[in-house]
Design a protein around this motif. Structure first.
Motif, PDB file in Angstrom:
ATOM      1  N   PRO A   1     -12.268 -26.265   6.838  1.00  0.00           N
ATOM      2  CA  PRO A   1     -11.933 -27.287   7.831  1.00  0.00           C
ATOM      3  C   PRO A   1     -10.666 -26.983   8.624  1.00  0.00           C
ATOM      4  CG  PRO A   1     -12.504 -28.298   5.738  1.00  0.00           C
ATOM      5  CD  PRO A   1     -12.419 -26.819   5.494  1.00  0.00           C
ATOM      6  N   PHE A   2      -9.737 -26.251   8.041  1.00  0.00           N
ATOM      7  CA  PHE A   2      -8.473 -25.994   8.719  1.00  0.00           C
ATOM      8  C   PHE A   2      -8.565 -24.822   9.689  1.00  0.00           C
ATOM      9  CE2 PHE A   2      -7.604 -28.361   4.934  1.00  0.00           C
ATOM     10  CZ  PHE A   2      -6.845 -29.398   5.445  1.00  0.00           C
ATOM     11  N   VAL A   3      -9.504 -23.929   9.447  1.00  0.00           N
ATOM     12  CA  VAL A   3      -9.691 -22.781  10.342  1.00  0.00           C
ATOM     13  C   VAL A   3     -10.243 -23.241  11.681  1.00  0.00           C
ATOM     14  CG1 VAL A   3     -11.041 -20.668  10.669  1.00  0.00           C
ATOM     15  CG2 VAL A   3      -9.948 -21.112   8.478  1.00  0.00           C
TER      16      VAL A   3
ATOM     17  N   LEU B   1     -11.991 -15.092  11.479  1.00  0.00           N
ATOM     18  CA  LEU B   1     -12.651 -14.019  12.222  1.00  0.00           C
ATOM     19  C   LEU B   1     -14.150 -14.262  12.360  1.00  0.00           C
ATOM     20  CD1 LEU B   1     -10.682 -10.965  10.829  1.00  0.00           C
ATOM     21  CD2 LEU B   1     -10.343 -12.178  12.990  1.00  0.00           C
ATOM     22  N   VAL B   2     -14.778 -14.771  11.315  1.00  0.00           N
ATOM     23  CA  VAL B   2     -16.216 -15.043  11.374  1.00  0.00           C
ATOM     24  C   VAL B   2     -16.523 -16.145  12.395  1.00  0.00           C
ATOM     25  CG1 VAL B   2     -18.160 -15.991  10.052  1.00  0.00           C
ATOM     26  CG2 VAL B   2     -16.739 -14.204   9.060  1.00  0.00           C
ATOM     27  N   PHE B   3     -15.678 -17.160  12.432  1.00  0.00           N
ATOM     28  CA  PHE B   3     -15.881 -18.262  13.380  1.00  0.00           C
ATOM     29  C   PHE B   3     -15.302 -17.959  14.763  1.00  0.00           C
ATOM     30  CE2 PHE B   3     -15.791 -21.340   9.567  1.00  0.00           C
ATOM     31  CZ  PHE B   3     -17.166 -21.288   9.440  1.00  0.00           C
ATOM     32  N   THR B   4     -14.723 -16.784  14.944  1.00  0.00           N
ATOM     33  CA  THR B   4     -14.049 -16.379  16.192  1.00  0.00           C
ATOM     34  C   THR B   4     -13.006 -17.397  16.643  1.00  0.00           C
ATOM     35  OG1 THR B   4     -15.702 -17.303  17.734  1.00  0.00           O
ATOM     36  CG2 THR B   4     -16.065 -15.033  16.947  1.00  0.00           C
ATOM     37  N   ALA B   5     -12.329 -17.981  15.687  1.00  0.00           N
ATOM     38  CA  ALA B   5     -11.323 -18.997  15.985  1.00  0.00           C
ATOM     39  C   ALA B   5     -10.175 -18.485  16.852  1.00  0.00           C
ATOM     40  CB  ALA B   5     -10.793 -19.598  14.690  1.00  0.00           C
ATOM     41  N   PRO B   6      -9.639 -17.281  16.619  1.00  0.00           N
ATOM     42  CA  PRO B   6      -8.549 -16.833  17.488  1.00  0.00           C
ATOM     43  C   PRO B   6      -8.953 -16.772  18.965  1.00  0.00           C
ATOM     44  CG  PRO B   6      -8.657 -15.467  15.526  1.00  0.00           C
ATOM     45  CD  PRO B   6      -9.878 -16.335  15.522  1.00  0.00           C
ATOM     46  N   ASP B   7     -10.123 -16.238  19.232  1.00  0.00           N
ATOM     47  CA  ASP B   7     -10.583 -16.157  20.619  1.00  0.00           C
ATOM     48  C   ASP B   7     -10.876 -17.548  21.174  1.00  0.00           C
ATOM     49  OD1 ASP B   7     -11.357 -14.527  22.913  1.00  0.00           O
ATOM     50  OD2 ASP B   7     -13.391 -15.240  22.491  1.00  0.00           O
TER      51      ASP B   7
END
Length: 147
Positions: A26-28, A98-104
């Motif tokens: 949830p935090f990612v 990285l899997v959820f592409t959160a940084p992008d």
């Protein structure tokens, strides 16, 4: 008769992974975590990482009276169980990010970073990882102690 094996087993890491991923998720994917990370300095991130280490150590060796740190298997003087916990706490957050592409999604497309250079994205992702690890370490240590 002891209710728990005092030595580290690979199954202990598997339990940590389940707990770590469960609470990290949830935090990612929460924008507020990424905004917070973008506004943190490296000193703040280091302090948060220290908190993660303290929570992990306390949960494994202070809150669990059945666990004896002197009986734990070690690598370079550090209990393997604790090393595993830290890898899981930080690693589960990083993998999910990285899997959820959160940084992008948050930093680049979401515009949180005004100048999203690869270095700025990487540093902010590390900061966000420390924030998420606070919650992940709680889940990982709890799963290790309960199961």
């Amino acid at each position: 008769m002891r209710r728990r094996r005092p030595r580290y087993r690979v199954a202990d890491t598997a339990q940590q992974v389940v707990g770590g991923f469960l609470l990290a998720g949830p935090f990612v994917v929460t924008e507020e975590v990424w905004v917070l990370a973008a506004n943190m300095t490296t000193v703040h991130a280091a302090l948060v990482a220290g908190i993660v280490f303290a929570i992990g150590y306390g949960a494994l060796y202070k809150a669990d009276a059945d666990r004896d740190i002197d009986r734990e298997a070690e690598v370079a003087g550090i209990p393997i169980r604790f090393v595993s916990l830290m890898v899981v706490a930080f690693g589960s957050v990083a993998v999910l990010a990285l899997v959820f592409t959160a940084p992008d999604t948050f930093l680049v497309e979401g515009g949180i970073l005004p100048d999203p250079t690869p270095a700025a994205v990487a540093v902010t992702t590390l900061k966000a990882t420390t924030v998420g690890a606070i919650f992940s370490v709680v889940g990982a240590a709890t799963a290790d102690s309960v199961f």
